[in-house]
Design a protein around this motif. Structure first.
Motif, PDB file in Angstrom:
ATOM      1  N   CYS A  95      -7.500   4.036  -2.103  1.00  0.00           N
ATOM      2  CA  CYS A  95      -8.772   4.741  -2.025  1.00  0.00           C
ATOM      3  C   CYS A  95      -8.958   5.187  -0.570  1.00  0.00           C
ATOM      4  N   VAL A  96      -9.449   6.414  -0.370  1.00  0.00           N
ATOM      5  CA  VAL A  96      -9.583   6.937   0.987  1.00  0.00           C
ATOM      6  C   VAL A  96     -10.881   7.726   1.132  1.00  0.00           C
ATOM      7  N   ARG A  97     -11.342   7.802   2.376  1.00  0.00           N
ATOM      8  CA  ARG A  97     -12.393   8.741   2.723  1.00  0.00           C
ATOM      9  C   ARG A  97     -11.729   9.925   3.418  1.00  0.00           C
ATOM     10  N   ARG A  98     -12.119  11.123   3.031  1.00  0.00           N
ATOM     11  CA  ARG A  98     -11.623  12.326   3.689  1.00  0.00           C
ATOM     12  C   ARG A  98     -12.722  12.836   4.612  1.00  0.00           C
ATOM     13  N   SER A  99     -12.476  12.750   5.898  1.00  0.00           N
ATOM     14  CA  SER A  99     -13.459  13.195   6.886  1.00  0.00           C
ATOM     15  C   SER A  99     -13.163  14.615   7.315  1.00  0.00           C
ATOM     16  N   ILE A 100     -14.218  15.369   7.594  1.00  0.00           N
ATOM     17  CA  ILE A 100     -14.074  16.758   8.034  1.00  0.00           C
ATOM     18  C   ILE A 100     -14.881  16.955   9.307  1.00  0.00           C
ATOM     19  N   VAL A 101     -14.197  17.449  10.350  1.00  0.00           N
ATOM     20  CA  VAL A 101     -14.862  17.773  11.611  1.00  0.00           C
ATOM     21  C   VAL A 101     -14.280  19.075  12.138  1.00  0.00           C
ATOM     22  N   ALA A 102     -15.150  20.039  12.365  1.00  0.00           N
ATOM     23  CA  ALA A 102     -14.740  21.316  12.955  1.00  0.00           C
ATOM     24  C   ALA A 102     -13.527  21.909  12.242  1.00  0.00           C
ATOM     25  N   ALA A 103     -13.590  21.925  10.921  1.00  0.00           N
ATOM     26  CA  ALA A 103     -12.556  22.537  10.069  1.00  0.00           C
ATOM     27  C   ALA A 103     -11.313  21.676   9.906  1.00  0.00           C
ATOM     28  N   HIS A 104     -11.169  20.627  10.719  1.00  0.00           N
ATOM     29  CA  HIS A 104     -10.056  19.721  10.513  1.00  0.00           C
ATOM     30  C   HIS A 104     -10.483  18.602   9.572  1.00  0.00           C
ATOM     31  N   ASN A 105      -9.556  18.089   8.812  1.00  0.00           N
ATOM     32  CA  ASN A 105      -9.884  16.987   7.911  1.00  0.00           C
ATOM     33  C   ASN A 105      -8.729  16.006   7.871  1.00  0.00           C
ATOM     34  N   TRP A 106      -9.063  14.771   7.582  1.00  0.00           N
ATOM     35  CA  TRP A 106      -8.054  13.700   7.581  1.00  0.00           C
ATOM     36  C   TRP A 106      -8.521  12.562   6.705  1.00  0.00           C
ATOM     37  N   PHE A 107      -7.613  11.605   6.426  1.00  0.00           N
ATOM     38  CA  PHE A 107      -7.927  10.461   5.582  1.00  0.00           C
ATOM     39  C   PHE A 107      -8.125   9.217   6.457  1.00  0.00           C
ATOM     40  N   ASP A 108      -9.354   8.727   6.477  1.00  0.00           N
ATOM     41  CA  ASP A 108      -9.669   7.522   7.230  1.00  0.00           C
ATOM     42  C   ASP A 108     -11.082   7.069   6.903  1.00  0.00           C
ATOM     43  N   PRO A 109     -11.271   5.793   6.530  1.00  0.00           N
ATOM     44  CA  PRO A 109     -10.260   4.751   6.416  1.00  0.00           C
ATOM     45  C   PRO A 109      -9.550   4.774   5.059  1.00  0.00           C
ATOM     46  N   TRP A 110      -8.631   3.838   4.904  1.00  0.00           N
ATOM     47  CA  TRP A 110      -7.914   3.614   3.654  1.00  0.00           C
ATOM     48  C   TRP A 110      -8.269   2.224   3.144  1.00  0.00           C
ATOM     49  N   GLY A 111      -8.311   2.066   1.828  1.00  0.00           N
ATOM     50  CA  GLY A 111      -8.398   0.736   1.276  1.00  0.00           C
ATOM     51  C   GLY A 111      -7.066   0.023   1.433  1.00  0.00           C
ATOM     52  N   GLN A 112      -7.022  -1.239   1.075  1.00  0.00           N
ATOM     53  CA  GLN A 112      -5.791  -2.012   1.229  1.00  0.00           C
ATOM     54  C   GLN A 112      -4.749  -1.636   0.179  1.00  0.00           C
ATOM     55  N   GLY A 113      -5.191  -0.974  -0.890  1.00  0.00           N
ATOM     56  CA  GLY A 113      -4.269  -0.539  -1.932  1.00  0.00           C
ATOM     57  C   GLY A 113      -4.142  -1.547  -3.048  1.00  0.00           C
ATOM     58  N   VAL A 114      -3.861  -1.031  -4.240  1.00  0.00           N
ATOM     59  CA  VAL A 114      -3.638  -1.889  -5.405  1.00  0.00           C
ATOM     60  C   VAL A 114      -2.371  -1.412  -6.106  1.00  0.00           C
ATOM     61  N   LEU A 115      -1.461  -2.360  -6.362  1.00  0.00           N
ATOM     62  CA  LEU A 115      -0.209  -2.025  -7.044  1.00  0.00           C
ATOM     63  C   LEU A 115      -0.451  -1.950  -8.543  1.00  0.00           C
ATOM     64  N   VAL A 116      -0.094  -0.824  -9.126  1.00  0.00           N
ATOM     65  CA  VAL A 116      -0.178  -0.632 -10.566  1.00  0.00           C
ATOM     66  C   VAL A 116       1.232  -0.428 -11.103  1.00  0.00           C
ATOM     67  N   THR A 117       1.618  -1.275 -12.033  1.00  0.00           N
ATOM     68  CA  THR A 117       2.936  -1.172 -12.661  1.00  0.00           C
ATOM     69  C   THR A 117       2.761  -0.700 -14.093  1.00  0.00           C
ATOM     70  N   VAL A 118       3.484   0.351 -14.457  1.00  0.00           N
ATOM     71  CA  VAL A 118       3.459   0.854 -15.824  1.00  0.00           C
ATOM     72  C   VAL A 118       4.726   0.363 -16.514  1.00  0.00           C
ATOM     73  N   SER A 119       4.547  -0.493 -17.503  1.00  0.00           N
ATOM     74  CA  SER A 119       5.695  -1.092 -18.173  1.00  0.00           C
ATOM     75  C   SER A 119       5.306  -1.484 -19.591  1.00  0.00           C
ATOM     76  N   PRO A 120       6.274  -1.371 -20.541  1.00  0.00           N
ATOM     77  CA  PRO A 120       5.955  -1.728 -21.927  1.00  0.00           C
ATOM     78  C   PRO A 120       5.561  -3.188 -22.061  1.00  0.00           C
TER      79      PRO A 120
END
Lengths: 120, 107
Positions: A95-120
């Motif tokens: 999960c991320v926040r996309r910040s925008i300043v003066a036409a530039h944009n970036w991803f910050d901060p980021w969450g720690q992440g969650v591993l999702v495995t797709v398996s039968p």
């Protein structure tokens, strides 16, 4: 500072729909853009999409037919739904926040992440 | 889609070395280029935007340059905490894309 925490199932079956939730603390989702990025094990980063607090959305065309990102203002949460899962969707989802300043944009901060495995 | 290509894909350097990573865009992206650092097992952290503007809180040992299609990230003096993978990302188009990453190790 703003902190993001993802939650959701670690294991899902092929053809099912994945639902992930991101809780935002020390900040409000009623401003800025909020989105999701994923990273298959051992591989690079892929932007999934993002949503503006007004509800305006933008998705990666490669996933657009299967993705929905939404906001729950009452809970200060962002959600990701990804349908018709295959093993290729196995990844760490950030999960991320996309910040925008003066036409530039970036991803910050980021969450720690969650591993999702797709398996039968 | 704008393709981002990083080189090298990995490098090994000694503590104190100056390290340079290159990122090339498949088309002109002006200076809409960001850099991130991902330590092993952790989420990426934002370093630089606008190709050369250091994010507040990012160490001053990191610097970026370039415009158009070619960009560089430089670490002035490599330290053990700088290991991990560095990613460039273009913010020029509505389809946001990342480079494949450059993994930095200590020799």
């Amino acid at each position: 500072q703003v902190q993001l925490q993802e939650s959701g199932p670690g294991l899902v079956k092929p053809s099912e729909t994945l639902t992930l939730t991101c809780s935002v603390s020390n900040g409000s989702i009623s401003s800025d853009f909020w989105g999701w990025i994923r990273q298959p094990p051992g591989k690079g980063l892929e932007w999934i999409g993002h949503i503006f607090h007004s509800g305006s959305k933008s998705y990666n065309p490669s996933l657009k037919s299967r993705v929905t990102i939404s906001l729950d203002m009452s809970k200060n949460q962002i959600s990701l739904n990804l349908s018709s899962l295959t093993t290729a969707d196995t990844a760490v989802y950030y999960c991320v926040r996309r910040s925008i300043v003066a036409a530039h944009n970036w991803f910050d901060p980021w969450g720690q992440g969650v591993l999702v495995t797709v398996s039968p | 889609d704008i393709q981002m290509t990083q080189s090298p894909s990995s490098l090994s350097a000694s503590v104190g070395d100056r390290v340079t990573i290159t990122c090339r865009a498949s088309q002109d992206i002006r200076n809409y280029l960001n850099w991130y650092h991902q330590k092993p097992g952790k989420a990426p952290k934002f370093l630089i935007y606008g190709a050369s503007t250091l994010h507040s809180g990012a160490p001053s040992k990191f610097s970026g340059s370039g415009s158009g299609t070619e960009f560089t990230l430089t670490i002035s003096e490599l330290q053990p905490e700088d290991v991990g993978t560095y990613y460039c990302q273009q913010s020029y188009s509505t389809l946001l894309t990342f480079g494949g990453g450059t993994t930095v190790e200590i020799k």
